[in-house]
Design a protein around this motif. Structure first.
Motif, mmCIF file in Angstrom:
data_model
loop_
_atom_site.group_PDB
_atom_site.id
_atom_site.type_symbol
_atom_site.label_atom_id
_atom_site.label_comp_id
_atom_site.label_asym_id
_atom_site.label_seq_id
_atom_site.Cartn_x
_atom_site.Cartn_y
_atom_site.Cartn_z
ATOM 1 N N UNK A 181 -21.036 -17.488 9.975
ATOM 2 C CA UNK A 181 -20.098 -18.534 10.397
ATOM 3 C C UNK A 181 -20.592 -19.950 10.113
ATOM 4 N N UNK A 182 -21.900 -20.112 9.887
ATOM 5 C CA UNK A 182 -22.405 -21.449 9.585
ATOM 6 C C UNK A 182 -22.221 -21.821 8.117
ATOM 7 N N UNK A 183 -21.863 -20.845 7.273
ATOM 8 C CA UNK A 183 -21.694 -21.102 5.845
ATOM 9 C C UNK A 183 -20.272 -20.830 5.356
ATOM 10 N N UNK A 184 -19.611 -19.865 5.991
ATOM 11 C CA UNK A 184 -18.340 -19.360 5.472
ATOM 12 C C UNK A 184 -17.174 -19.890 6.298
ATOM 13 N N UNK A 185 -16.137 -20.337 5.609
ATOM 14 C CA UNK A 185 -14.899 -20.712 6.280
ATOM 15 C C UNK A 185 -14.004 -19.475 6.337
ATOM 16 N N UNK A 186 -13.532 -19.136 7.523
ATOM 17 C CA UNK A 186 -12.943 -17.837 7.786
ATOM 18 C C UNK A 186 -11.673 -17.587 6.977
ATOM 19 N N UNK A 187 -10.969 -18.642 6.559
ATOM 20 C CA UNK A 187 -9.738 -18.411 5.810
ATOM 21 C C UNK A 187 -10.009 -17.753 4.457
ATOM 22 N N UNK A 188 -11.260 -17.775 4.005
ATOM 23 C CA UNK A 188 -11.622 -17.142 2.734
ATOM 24 C C UNK A 188 -12.090 -15.698 2.933
ATOM 25 N N UNK A 189 -11.828 -15.138 4.118
ATOM 26 C CA UNK A 189 -12.152 -13.747 4.414
ATOM 27 C C UNK A 189 -10.888 -13.053 4.934
ATOM 28 N N UNK A 190 -11.023 -11.767 5.276
ATOM 29 C CA UNK A 190 -9.889 -11.047 5.861
ATOM 30 C C UNK A 190 -10.039 -10.867 7.370
ATOM 31 N N UNK A 191 -10.967 -11.608 7.971
ATOM 32 C CA UNK A 191 -11.237 -11.468 9.404
ATOM 33 C C UNK A 191 -10.163 -12.169 10.243
ATOM 34 N N UNK A 192 -10.128 -11.813 11.507
ATOM 35 C CA UNK A 192 -9.223 -12.461 12.446
ATOM 36 C C UNK A 192 -9.605 -13.929 12.611
ATOM 37 N N UNK A 193 -8.607 -14.772 12.738
ATOM 38 C CA UNK A 193 -8.830 -16.177 13.069
ATOM 39 C C UNK A 193 -8.343 -16.410 14.492
ATOM 40 N N UNK A 194 -9.218 -16.957 15.336
ATOM 41 C CA UNK A 194 -8.846 -17.245 16.715
ATOM 42 C C UNK A 194 -7.935 -18.476 16.752
ATOM 43 N N UNK A 195 -7.309 -18.702 17.896
ATOM 44 C CA UNK A 195 -6.419 -19.853 18.025
ATOM 45 C C UNK A 195 -7.207 -21.142 17.783
ATOM 46 N N UNK A 196 -6.630 -21.991 16.951
ATOM 47 C CA UNK A 196 -7.340 -23.195 16.523
ATOM 48 C C UNK A 196 -6.328 -24.208 15.985
ATOM 49 N N UNK A 197 -6.824 -25.377 15.623
ATOM 50 C CA UNK A 197 -6.046 -26.347 14.860
ATOM 51 C C UNK A 197 -6.783 -26.612 13.558
ATOM 52 N N UNK A 198 -6.053 -27.077 12.550
ATOM 53 C CA UNK A 198 -6.666 -27.503 11.297
ATOM 54 C C UNK A 198 -6.917 -29.013 11.351
ATOM 55 N N UNK A 199 -7.676 -29.505 10.385
ATOM 56 C CA UNK A 199 -8.118 -30.901 10.402
ATOM 57 C C UNK A 199 -7.110 -31.837 9.733
ATOM 58 N N UNK A 200 -5.851 -31.765 10.166
ATOM 59 C CA UNK A 200 -4.815 -32.616 9.591
ATOM 60 C C UNK A 200 -3.684 -32.737 10.597
ATOM 61 N N UNK A 201 -2.761 -33.671 10.341
ATOM 62 C CA UNK A 201 -1.606 -33.808 11.234
ATOM 63 C C UNK A 201 -0.692 -32.594 11.128
ATOM 64 N N UNK A 202 -0.385 -32.194 9.893
ATOM 65 C CA UNK A 202 0.471 -31.039 9.657
ATOM 66 C C UNK A 202 -0.243 -30.050 8.756
ATOM 67 N N UNK A 203 0.089 -28.775 8.884
ATOM 68 C CA UNK A 203 -0.419 -27.753 7.969
ATOM 69 C C UNK A 203 0.754 -26.897 7.508
ATOM 70 N N UNK A 204 0.778 -26.599 6.223
ATOM 71 C CA UNK A 204 1.797 -25.729 5.662
ATOM 72 C C UNK A 204 1.172 -24.514 5.015
ATOM 73 N N UNK A 205 1.837 -23.372 5.109
ATOM 74 C CA UNK A 205 1.397 -22.138 4.461
ATOM 75 C C UNK A 205 2.572 -21.538 3.696
ATOM 76 N N UNK A 206 2.407 -21.397 2.386
ATOM 77 C CA UNK A 206 3.393 -20.736 1.544
ATOM 78 C C UNK A 206 2.890 -19.335 1.222
ATOM 79 N N UNK A 207 3.648 -18.325 1.598
ATOM 80 C CA UNK A 207 3.248 -16.944 1.339
ATOM 81 C C UNK A 207 3.620 -16.556 -0.089
ATOM 82 N N UNK A 208 2.594 -16.219 -0.883
ATOM 83 C CA UNK A 208 2.812 -15.710 -2.238
ATOM 84 C C UNK A 208 2.811 -14.186 -2.260
#
Length: 560
Positions: A181-208
């Motif tokens: 966890x000190x090196x890897x950002x979880x969005x680049x894995x298939x692991x569960x992400x706990x409730x959190x916020x991202x570092x921006x005002x808004x976040x968008x996700x487009x499903x491909x």
């Protein structure tokens, strides 16, 4: 560790940053991402100043929206898709790089009013919305990315999502170890992400593309959760409102900054003349990853207390219980406000390589494109107690490599799709997996590179650097072949300890190295290179005379 010792290690901002123009040769719109900042501690309100109960449109319960999907979902009409399609085609035909996309360059005569109404809903209302029906499968990566980013310009300003200046993120499993966890950002894995916020005002996700199973989204009203905490767990609410939380920057640190930030989870807006709202900023993974700074004689921050562990557990439980669940399908765009909405993701499992659907088509791996958008103060954004509150591109993660803002159409090396940034490019680069074999009880892999019109031997540095982060990787060797015909080929040999996960280890290291190599060439050498579709290893030159040279791992020529 004494409090005095801790405070001596903290850089405390004392005032707001004043806007300054950025170099347009690097940042096309003249604005640079401010990056991760500590709050102005004098503006952090004590717990006694927080409301006992919050009311208004930002407070909602999941049941209200489950029963009324029309309040938060809109399926693009044929007319709207045609308008987006036309705008994307015109922008692509203009030849302007994606870094130059703006609202004026992506006009939406009819949809623009809907987007402005949506911006108000996201910033001041429920804080989330779901679009459906973008034809991403038919459009492919480049056009889908262009359309998606064009829509984003009508909501805010793109901010960098990592130290390399990427403003289009790719949420996919790259085989990285989620326990690091000190090196890897979880969005680049298939692991569960706990409730959190991202570092921006808004976040968008487009499903491909969807996963075979899992990877589903949960969101919750932060203000509804806070009301529950104030009512049922006031001790937890108090702990979360205190600036006693140390958050890991995970190596994305600018000069003069500490590798962590002291912060609160909840704040009050800095609005002395108005009615300040409760604001949240938190990712539990950035708290639990700081063990390397919490122990030993050189410890710099205190360990996580029992009160903090309880607060994280209770917060997660309440969020999960009160959340709205949604499953994104290809073509869906989820938009969230990080100011008043927590979000999470379930763990997922991708289809096995080579899996085909009922029509005989290869099933893609889960892939979402992510945007971080800033809504600045002078355009209706929240009045944050942060020094960058007045800047256009507040938040995000600072570009510590000094590179240009960058829109990678896909993670290079992780897709068979070509990322063609400029059809008239003066150079071409490409890479392909070549061969594997056994030698000295180690598994060896070879990657082949070819290029025209650009110097590429500098890339060897990136493979050495990427390899340092992999415990499975034993050695990397780089070779350069100069053929009599003038053709140049680079071969990289990898030595990896044999294991069930060796192939994933190899791909993860290679992907990171290729990504940095591609970006450095395109920016610092001032060329827009066509990233060619991987080819089969060429054996036609087997008998041709060539000069074969082993290259050392050289110093990064672009390092500051």
């Amino acid at each position: 560790m004494s409090p005095a010792r801790i405070e001596e290690t903290i850089q405390e901002p004392t005032d707001f940053f004043e806007p300054k123009p950025a170099n347009k040769a690097i940042f096309h719109d003249g604005f640079k991402t401010s990056g991760q900042q500590a709050p102005i501690y004098s503006l952090v309100q004590p717990y006694e100043n927080f409301p006992k109960e919050i009311t208004g449109p930002t407070v909602w319960k999941a049941a209200e929206f489950r029963a009324n999907p029309e309040r938060w979902t809109h399926h693009f009409t044929e007319e709207e898709v045609a308008e987006i399609n036309s705008a994307a085609d015109r922008f692509i035909e203009s030849g302007i790089p994606l870094t130059g996309i703006t609202k004026d360059r992506f006009p939406l005569p009819k949809l623009s009013s809907r987007m402005q109404d949506l911006k108000k809903i996201l910033v001041d209302g429920q804080g989330f919305f779901l679009f459906k029906g973008l034809p991403v499968t038919a459009w492919g990566l480049q056009k889908s990315a262009t359309a998606y980013m064009g829509l984003g310009t009508h909501l805010g300003y793109f901010t960098s999502q990592n130290s390399r200046g990427h403003v289009l993120g790719h949420v996919k499993d790259l085989g990285e170890d989620p326990t690091q966890t000190d090196k890897v950002r979880i969005y680049r894995t298939n692991a569960r992400q706990y409730f959190h916020t991202d570092a921006s005002d808004l976040v968008g996700l487009l499903c491909m593309a969807k996963a075979m199973e899992g990877g589903e989204s949960d969101i919750v009203s932060m203000h509804h959760v806070f009301n529950i905490l104030q009512r049922d767990h006031p001790d937890v609410a108090k702990t979360l409102c205190e600036p006693i939380w140390y958050l890991d920057r995970k190596g994305e640190v600018s000069e003069g900054q500490k590798p962590w930030i002291r912060a609160s989870v909840f704040y009050m807006e800095h609005d002395p003349q108005g009615t300040p709202r409760l604001y949240g900023k938190f990712d539990p993974m950035n708290v639990t990853s700081l063990a390397r700074y919490q122990t030993g004689p050189d410890a710099q921050v205190p360990p996580v207390s029992e009160a903090q562990r309880k607060a994280m557990d209770v917060l997660e439980q309440v969020c999960l219980r009160e959340s709205l669940h949604m499953i994104l399908a290809p073509g869906d765009i989820q938009l969230l406000s990080n100011a008043q909405v927590f979000h999470a993701r379930t763990a997922y499992k991708d289809y096995a390589p080579g899996t085909r659907d009922e029509n005989g088509q290869l099933r893609p791996r889960r892939h979402l494109m992510r945007l971080w958008l800033s809504v600045p103060l002078d355009e209706g954004g929240w009045k944050l107690p942060y020094p960058d509150a007045k800047l256009k591109k507040r938040g995000g993660i600072q570009d510590i490599l000094g590179l240009k803002s960058h829109f990678p159409v896909h993670e290079f090396g992780s897709s068979n799709q070509a990322a063609q940034f400029d059809r008239a490019a003066p150079c071409k680069i490409g890479a392909t997996y070549r061969v594997k074999w056994w030698e000295n009880a180690l598994r060896r892999y070879q990657t082949e590179f070819r290029s025209t019109g650009t110097k590429t031997e500098n890339f060897c540095h990136y493979f050495y650097e990427a390899g340092k982060g992999s415990g499975a990787l034993v050695n990397i060797q780089c070779f350069k072949d100069e053929f009599k015909s003038g053709k140049i080929r680079y071969l990289v040999d990898w030595s990896i300890n044999a294991s069930p996960g060796e192939w994933q280890d190899y791909k993860a290291v290679r992907t990171k190295a290729l990504d940095k190599w591609q970006l450095a060439i395109q920016t610092h050498e001032h060329k827009k290179c066509v990233i060619e579709k991987p080819w089969k290893a060429d054996r036609s030159d087997a008998g041709e005379k060539k000069k074969h040279t082993r290259l050392p791992g050289i110093k990064d020529p672009y390092a500051k």
